[in-house]
Design a protein around this motif. Structure first.
Motif, PDB file in Angstrom:
ATOM      1  N   PRO A 158       0.792  -1.242   0.000  1.00  0.00           N
ATOM      2  CA  PRO A 158       0.000   0.000   0.000  1.00  0.00           C
ATOM      3  C   PRO A 158       0.819   1.285   0.000  1.00  0.00           C
ATOM      4  N   TYR A 159       2.103   1.214   0.354  1.00  0.00           N
ATOM      5  CA  TYR A 159       2.911   2.433   0.419  1.00  0.00           C
ATOM      6  C   TYR A 159       3.804   2.570  -0.824  1.00  0.00           C
ATOM      7  N   ALA A 160       3.816   3.783  -1.375  1.00  0.00           N
ATOM      8  CA  ALA A 160       4.678   4.087  -2.513  1.00  0.00           C
ATOM      9  C   ALA A 160       6.096   4.343  -2.022  1.00  0.00           C
ATOM     10  N   VAL A 161       7.013   4.520  -2.956  1.00  0.00           N
ATOM     11  CA  VAL A 161       8.411   4.781  -2.600  1.00  0.00           C
ATOM     12  C   VAL A 161       8.535   6.043  -1.749  1.00  0.00           C
ATOM     13  N   SER A 162       7.635   6.990  -1.976  1.00  0.00           N
ATOM     14  CA  SER A 162       7.653   8.253  -1.228  1.00  0.00           C
ATOM     15  C   SER A 162       7.247   8.082   0.225  1.00  0.00           C
ATOM     16  N   GLY A 163       6.681   6.905   0.573  1.00  0.00           N
ATOM     17  CA  GLY A 163       6.204   6.675   1.926  1.00  0.00           C
ATOM     18  C   GLY A 163       4.745   7.008   2.111  1.00  0.00           C
ATOM     19  N   LEU A 164       4.095   7.517   1.078  1.00  0.00           N
ATOM     20  CA  LEU A 164       2.673   7.852   1.141  1.00  0.00           C
ATOM     21  C   LEU A 164       1.825   6.685   0.634  1.00  0.00           C
ATOM     22  N   LEU A 165       0.590   6.626   1.113  1.00  0.00           N
ATOM     23  CA  LEU A 165      -0.321   5.593   0.635  1.00  0.00           C
ATOM     24  C   LEU A 165      -0.597   5.785  -0.848  1.00  0.00           C
ATOM     25  N   ARG A 166      -0.615   4.669  -1.575  1.00  0.00           N
ATOM     26  CA  ARG A 166      -0.910   4.726  -3.001  1.00  0.00           C
ATOM     27  C   ARG A 166      -2.418   4.884  -3.216  1.00  0.00           C
ATOM     28  N   VAL A 167      -2.801   5.545  -4.315  1.00  0.00           N
ATOM     29  CA  VAL A 167      -4.206   5.774  -4.629  1.00  0.00           C
ATOM     30  C   VAL A 167      -4.710   4.748  -5.640  1.00  0.00           C
ATOM     31  N   THR A 168      -3.955   3.713  -5.869  1.00  0.00           N
ATOM     32  CA  THR A 168      -4.314   2.695  -6.864  1.00  0.00           C
ATOM     33  C   THR A 168      -5.700   2.112  -6.572  1.00  0.00           C
ATOM     34  N   PRO A 169      -6.637   2.186  -7.535  1.00  0.00           N
ATOM     35  CA  PRO A 169      -7.992   1.656  -7.295  1.00  0.00           C
ATOM     36  C   PRO A 169      -8.001   0.201  -6.826  1.00  0.00           C
ATOM     37  N   HIS A 170      -7.120  -0.637  -7.382  1.00  0.00           N
ATOM     38  CA  HIS A 170      -7.065  -2.054  -6.999  1.00  0.00           C
ATOM     39  C   HIS A 170      -6.858  -2.211  -5.499  1.00  0.00           C
ATOM     40  N   LEU A 171      -5.988  -1.379  -4.921  1.00  0.00           N
ATOM     41  CA  LEU A 171      -5.720  -1.423  -3.485  1.00  0.00           C
ATOM     42  C   LEU A 171      -6.971  -1.103  -2.686  1.00  0.00           C
ATOM     43  N   TRP A 172      -7.670  -0.063  -3.067  1.00  0.00           N
ATOM     44  CA  TRP A 172      -8.817   0.379  -2.278  1.00  0.00           C
ATOM     45  C   TRP A 172     -10.047  -0.482  -2.529  1.00  0.00           C
ATOM     46  N   ILE A 173     -10.115  -1.120  -3.686  1.00  0.00           N
ATOM     47  CA  ILE A 173     -11.197  -2.079  -3.924  1.00  0.00           C
ATOM     48  C   ILE A 173     -11.076  -3.248  -2.944  1.00  0.00           C
ATOM     49  N   TYR A 174      -9.857  -3.799  -2.813  1.00  0.00           N
ATOM     50  CA  TYR A 174      -9.677  -4.918  -1.888  1.00  0.00           C
ATOM     51  C   TYR A 174      -9.748  -4.465  -0.426  1.00  0.00           C
ATOM     52  N   PHE A 175      -9.372  -3.241  -0.166  1.00  0.00           N
ATOM     53  CA  PHE A 175      -9.569  -2.683   1.173  1.00  0.00           C
ATOM     54  C   PHE A 175     -11.056  -2.686   1.515  1.00  0.00           C
ATOM     55  N   THR A 176     -11.881  -2.302   0.543  1.00  0.00           N
ATOM     56  CA  THR A 176     -13.335  -2.295   0.750  1.00  0.00           C
ATOM     57  C   THR A 176     -13.864  -3.701   0.967  1.00  0.00           C
ATOM     58  N   TYR A 177     -13.397  -4.666   0.158  1.00  0.00           N
ATOM     59  CA  TYR A 177     -13.828  -6.053   0.317  1.00  0.00           C
ATOM     60  C   TYR A 177     -13.521  -6.552   1.736  1.00  0.00           C
ATOM     61  N   MET A 178     -12.286  -6.348   2.157  1.00  0.00           N
ATOM     62  CA  MET A 178     -11.845  -6.907   3.428  1.00  0.00           C
ATOM     63  C   MET A 178     -12.496  -6.199   4.610  1.00  0.00           C
ATOM     64  N   LEU A 179     -12.635  -4.877   4.509  1.00  0.00           N
ATOM     65  CA  LEU A 179     -13.248  -4.143   5.609  1.00  0.00           C
ATOM     66  C   LEU A 179     -14.723  -4.480   5.736  1.00  0.00           C
ATOM     67  N   THR A 180     -15.410  -4.661   4.615  1.00  0.00           N
ATOM     68  CA  THR A 180     -16.831  -5.025   4.648  1.00  0.00           C
ATOM     69  C   THR A 180     -17.022  -6.373   5.338  1.00  0.00           C
ATOM     70  N   SER A 181     -16.195  -7.359   4.968  1.00  0.00           N
ATOM     71  CA  SER A 181     -16.292  -8.674   5.602  1.00  0.00           C
ATOM     72  C   SER A 181     -15.939  -8.601   7.085  1.00  0.00           C
ATOM     73  N   ALA A 182     -14.857  -7.888   7.400  1.00  0.00           N
ATOM     74  CA  ALA A 182     -14.399  -7.812   8.784  1.00  0.00           C
ATOM     75  C   ALA A 182     -15.407  -7.110   9.677  1.00  0.00           C
ATOM     76  N   VAL A 183     -15.916  -5.964   9.221  1.00  0.00           N
ATOM     77  CA  VAL A 183     -16.859  -5.193  10.042  1.00  0.00           C
ATOM     78  C   VAL A 183     -18.175  -5.935  10.215  1.00  0.00           C
ATOM     79  N   SER A 184     -18.709  -6.492   9.124  1.00  0.00           N
ATOM     80  CA  SER A 184     -19.999  -7.180   9.214  1.00  0.00           C
ATOM     81  C   SER A 184     -19.916  -8.400  10.128  1.00  0.00           C
ATOM     82  N   CYS A 185     -18.881  -9.225   9.947  1.00  0.00           N
ATOM     83  CA  CYS A 185     -18.756 -10.430  10.770  1.00  0.00           C
ATOM     84  C   CYS A 185     -18.402 -10.096  12.217  1.00  0.00           C
ATOM     85  N   ALA A 186     -17.491  -9.149  12.417  1.00  0.00           N
ATOM     86  CA  ALA A 186     -17.043  -8.837  13.769  1.00  0.00           C
ATOM     87  C   ALA A 186     -18.158  -8.209  14.596  1.00  0.00           C
TER      88      ALA A 186
END
Length: 223
Positions: A88-116
């Motif tokens: 998730p971190y670019a060479v600059s040390g900042l979070l990348r804005v790549t859609p693929h990253l945030w799509i899977y972030f959404t998948y995982m957070l949705t599953s984690a929050v709903s189940c937890a």
């Protein structure tokens, strides 16, 4: 929880699992199985009540099965560490804005929050039912039940995360895991269990406050 709410939850998980089956690709294919396992204790809690099942021969085995599967619900919170696979971190040390990253972030957070969080609801609900059955809603007994359940759950999360033993494996081939279970009691385990228990109790406390202020809508038991 009302019948309508239960069916809304079932409908959401069925649709979400189907979506994940087609959309969650490697290395995140595990999310389908983990979400399904996290939903099982939520569904089981729908069938537990102060008067359901009436027979103790059915009630206590159902509670035991719920307890065996319940750690799978908060377990999904630890799956968030897998986001590191996406770098998730670019060479600059900042979070990348790549859609693929945030799509899977959404998948995982949705599953984690709903189940937890629905899992924490089931913990609150089952502890309420157990206390009603064995101690006439005694608050001290209920607190003890919650503490015991959260401790056992933390141990279960440790077993799943670090020993890689899923609940299903315990049913299919329990003999294979006896030695790892006996040898796991190290200082690292106790630290993890303590932290995981704190996280669960903190979330349970927040849920309890919300429910205490909305007793007519959220704190109604299924009789």
């Amino acid at each position: 929880m009302s019948r309508r709410a239960r069916w809304e939850i079932r409908g959401f998980f069925i649709a979400w699992l189907i979506f994940l089956f087609f959309r969650a690709k490697d290395p995140f294919g595990f999310l389908v199985l983990n979400t399904f396992l996290g939903y099982i204790p939520i569904e089981l809690s729908f069938h537990i009540g102060k008067q359901r099942p009436r027979s103790g021969w059915l009630f206590w085995p159902l509670v035991l099965i719920w307890l065996l599967f319940y750690p799978n619900a908060p377990y999904l919170l630890t799956d968030l560490f897998h986001l590191s696979l996406l770098q998730p971190y670019a060479v600059s040390g900042l979070l990348r804005v790549t859609p693929h990253l945030w799509i899977y972030f959404t998948y995982m957070l949705t599953s984690a929050v709903s189940c937890a969080f629905l899992g924490f609801w089931s913990l609150n609900y089952v502890s309420h039912v157990l206390t009603a059955r064995i101690a006439h809603d005694n608050r001290g007994v209920r607190l003890l039940v919650v503490l015991i359940l959260t401790f056992l759950t933390s141990v279960g999360v440790y077993i799943g995360r670090f020993l890689r033993i899923h609940t299903i494996y315990l049913f299919l081939n329990p003999e294979q895991f006896i030695r790892p279970l006996l040898n796991m009691w190290t200082s690292n385990l106790w630290i993890f269990v303590g932290l995981m228990t704190f996280i669960q109790l903190f979330c349970y406390w927040i849920l309890h406050i919300i429910m205490a202020n909305n007793p007519s809508k959220l704190n109604r038991l299924n009789d």
